[in-house]
Design a protein around this motif. Structure first.
Motif, PDB file in Angstrom:
ATOM      1  N   UNK A  28       0.836  -1.207   0.000  1.00  0.00           N
ATOM      2  CA  UNK A  28       0.000   0.000   0.000  1.00  0.00           C
ATOM      3  C   UNK A  28       0.869   1.255   0.000  1.00  0.00           C
ATOM      4  N   UNK A  29       1.951   1.264   0.782  1.00  0.00           N
ATOM      5  CA  UNK A  29       2.868   2.407   0.809  1.00  0.00           C
ATOM      6  C   UNK A  29       3.456   2.684  -0.564  1.00  0.00           C
ATOM      7  N   UNK A  30       3.937   1.648  -1.241  1.00  0.00           N
ATOM      8  CA  UNK A  30       4.511   1.832  -2.570  1.00  0.00           C
ATOM      9  C   UNK A  30       3.467   2.306  -3.576  1.00  0.00           C
ATOM     10  N   UNK A  31       2.238   1.828  -3.448  1.00  0.00           N
ATOM     11  CA  UNK A  31       1.170   2.259  -4.346  1.00  0.00           C
ATOM     12  C   UNK A  31       0.862   3.746  -4.153  1.00  0.00           C
ATOM     13  N   UNK A  32       0.850   4.198  -2.911  1.00  0.00           N
ATOM     14  CA  UNK A  32       0.576   5.616  -2.627  1.00  0.00           C
ATOM     15  C   UNK A  32       1.690   6.496  -3.197  1.00  0.00           C
ATOM     16  N   UNK A  33       2.951   6.096  -3.024  1.00  0.00           N
ATOM     17  CA  UNK A  33       4.069   6.856  -3.578  1.00  0.00           C
ATOM     18  C   UNK A  33       3.993   6.904  -5.097  1.00  0.00           C
ATOM     19  N   UNK A  34       3.625   5.802  -5.727  1.00  0.00           N
ATOM     20  CA  UNK A  34       3.512   5.743  -7.185  1.00  0.00           C
ATOM     21  C   UNK A  34       2.415   6.687  -7.675  1.00  0.00           C
ATOM     22  N   UNK A  35       1.284   6.711  -6.983  1.00  0.00           N
ATOM     23  CA  UNK A  35       0.175   7.579  -7.381  1.00  0.00           C
ATOM     24  C   UNK A  35       0.566   9.046  -7.253  1.00  0.00           C
ATOM     25  N   UNK A  36       1.269   9.408  -6.185  1.00  0.00           N
ATOM     26  CA  UNK A  36       1.715  10.794  -6.014  1.00  0.00           C
ATOM     27  C   UNK A  36       2.677  11.204  -7.122  1.00  0.00           C
ATOM     28  N   UNK A  37       3.600  10.323  -7.480  1.00  0.00           N
ATOM     29  CA  UNK A  37       4.551  10.630  -8.539  1.00  0.00           C
ATOM     30  C   UNK A  37       3.849  10.774  -9.887  1.00  0.00           C
ATOM     31  N   UNK A  38       2.882   9.921 -10.159  1.00  0.00           N
ATOM     32  CA  UNK A  38       2.125  10.009 -11.411  1.00  0.00           C
ATOM     33  C   UNK A  38       1.328  11.305 -11.477  1.00  0.00           C
ATOM     34  N   UNK A  39       0.799  11.746 -10.353  1.00  0.00           N
ATOM     35  CA  UNK A  39       0.040  12.987 -10.319  1.00  0.00           C
ATOM     36  C   UNK A  39       0.946  14.173 -10.639  1.00  0.00           C
ATOM     37  N   UNK A  40       2.167  14.175 -10.095  1.00  0.00           N
ATOM     38  CA  UNK A  40       3.115  15.240 -10.400  1.00  0.00           C
ATOM     39  C   UNK A  40       3.495  15.229 -11.880  1.00  0.00           C
ATOM     40  N   UNK A  41       3.690  14.046 -12.438  1.00  0.00           N
ATOM     41  CA  UNK A  41       4.028  13.930 -13.855  1.00  0.00           C
ATOM     42  C   UNK A  41       2.876  14.444 -14.719  1.00  0.00           C
ATOM     43  N   UNK A  42       1.656  14.112 -14.353  1.00  0.00           N
ATOM     44  CA  UNK A  42       0.482  14.573 -15.096  1.00  0.00           C
ATOM     45  C   UNK A  42       0.379  16.091 -15.039  1.00  0.00           C
ATOM     46  N   UNK A  43       0.643  16.687 -13.876  1.00  0.00           N
ATOM     47  CA  UNK A  43       0.626  18.150 -13.760  1.00  0.00           C
ATOM     48  C   UNK A  43       1.650  18.781 -14.684  1.00  0.00           C
ATOM     49  N   UNK A  44       2.841  18.217 -14.744  1.00  0.00           N
ATOM     50  CA  UNK A  44       3.894  18.753 -15.602  1.00  0.00           C
ATOM     51  C   UNK A  44       3.493  18.664 -17.068  1.00  0.00           C
ATOM     52  N   UNK A  45       2.942  17.536 -17.477  1.00  0.00           N
ATOM     53  CA  UNK A  45       2.527  17.350 -18.867  1.00  0.00           C
ATOM     54  C   UNK A  45       1.412  18.333 -19.227  1.00  0.00           C
ATOM     55  N   UNK A  46       0.430  18.502 -18.341  1.00  0.00           N
ATOM     56  CA  UNK A  46      -0.654  19.445 -18.606  1.00  0.00           C
ATOM     57  C   UNK A  46      -0.135  20.871 -18.733  1.00  0.00           C
ATOM     58  N   UNK A  47       0.816  21.248 -17.888  1.00  0.00           N
ATOM     59  CA  UNK A  47       1.386  22.584 -17.959  1.00  0.00           C
ATOM     60  C   UNK A  47       2.129  22.778 -19.281  1.00  0.00           C
ATOM     61  N   UNK A  48       2.883  21.768 -19.725  1.00  0.00           N
ATOM     62  CA  UNK A  48       3.597  21.864 -20.992  1.00  0.00           C
ATOM     63  C   UNK A  48       2.632  21.945 -22.173  1.00  0.00           C
ATOM     64  N   UNK A  49       1.550  21.190 -22.122  1.00  0.00           N
ATOM     65  CA  UNK A  49       0.528  21.272 -23.183  1.00  0.00           C
ATOM     66  C   UNK A  49      -0.066  22.667 -23.259  1.00  0.00           C
ATOM     67  N   UNK A  50      -0.343  23.241 -22.096  1.00  0.00           N
ATOM     68  CA  UNK A  50      -0.896  24.583 -22.074  1.00  0.00           C
ATOM     69  C   UNK A  50       0.071  25.583 -22.696  1.00  0.00           C
ATOM     70  N   UNK A  51       1.360  25.469 -22.373  1.00  0.00           N
ATOM     71  CA  UNK A  51       2.350  26.376 -22.952  1.00  0.00           C
ATOM     72  C   UNK A  51       2.444  26.202 -24.469  1.00  0.00           C
ATOM     73  N   UNK A  52       2.402  24.957 -24.935  1.00  0.00           N
ATOM     74  CA  UNK A  52       2.437  24.719 -26.379  1.00  0.00           C
ATOM     75  C   UNK A  52       1.221  25.322 -27.073  1.00  0.00           C
ATOM     76  N   UNK A  53       0.070  25.228 -26.451  1.00  0.00           N
ATOM     77  CA  UNK A  53      -1.131  25.800 -27.041  1.00  0.00           C
ATOM     78  C   UNK A  53      -1.029  27.317 -27.109  1.00  0.00           C
ATOM     79  N   UNK A  54      -0.493  27.917 -26.051  1.00  0.00           N
ATOM     80  CA  UNK A  54      -0.362  29.377 -26.048  1.00  0.00           C
ATOM     81  C   UNK A  54       0.703  29.860 -27.023  1.00  0.00           C
ATOM     82  N   UNK A  55       1.701  29.009 -27.317  1.00  0.00           N
ATOM     83  CA  UNK A  55       2.767  29.383 -28.245  1.00  0.00           C
ATOM     84  C   UNK A  55       2.443  29.037 -29.693  1.00  0.00           C
ATOM     85  N   UNK A  56       1.295  28.423 -29.937  1.00  0.00           N
ATOM     86  CA  UNK A  56       0.906  28.013 -31.286  1.00  0.00           C
ATOM     87  C   UNK A  56       0.803  29.250 -32.177  1.00  0.00           C
ATOM     88  N   UNK A  57       1.513  29.229 -33.322  1.00  0.00           N
ATOM     89  CA  UNK A  57       1.545  30.397 -34.201  1.00  0.00           C
ATOM     90  C   UNK A  57       0.202  30.636 -34.891  1.00  0.00           C
TER      91      UNK A  57
END
Length: 114
Positions: A28-57
């Motif tokens: 259970x401990x390892x599963x919780x750590x994995x979920x937290x790390x995946x959530x951080x990765x998802x936040x980073x990807x969403x932020x990068x997508x937003x920047x790409x959309x705003x930079x679209x020519x």
């Protein structure tokens, strides 16, 4: 005369049960750590997508402000799309006038644009 013997757990059975509980706890401990790390990765990807959309020519955006002082982005292109920033359920989101929503960052308590 029959002797009545009280049934109880042996030491070995108790140790095995504790070992199984410890193993379940570790999983259970390892599963919780994995979920937290995946959530951080998802936040980073969403932020990068937003920047790409705003930079679209093909879409040019400019900052605009309402009479109430709210700041938003307005596309200068064909659709005149309006993008608002909002905080909902501790998640900073971009919302469009078309009804689309894109989460940028989660676990936000408050934010301010200057």
């Amino acid at each position: 005369m029959k002797k009545s013997r009280q049934k109880s757990f042996t030491i070995l059975e108790s140790i095995i049960a504790l070992g199984i509980f410890a193993l379940i706890f570790l999983i259970i401990q390892f599963a919780i750590q994995y979920i937290k790390k995946e959530k951080q990765t998802t936040n980073t990807i969403n932020f990068q997508r937003m920047l790409l959309q705003l930079e679209d020519s093909s879409r040019s955006y400019r900052w605009a402000q309402t009479k109430e002082g709210k700041i938003y982005l307005l596309s200068i292109g064909k659709r005149n799309q309006k993008i608002n920033f909002r905080l909902k359920n501790h998640s900073l989101q971009l919302t469009t006038s078309d009804g689309g929503t894109m989460p940028i960052v989660s676990q936000v308590k408050d934010f301010e644009l200057e």
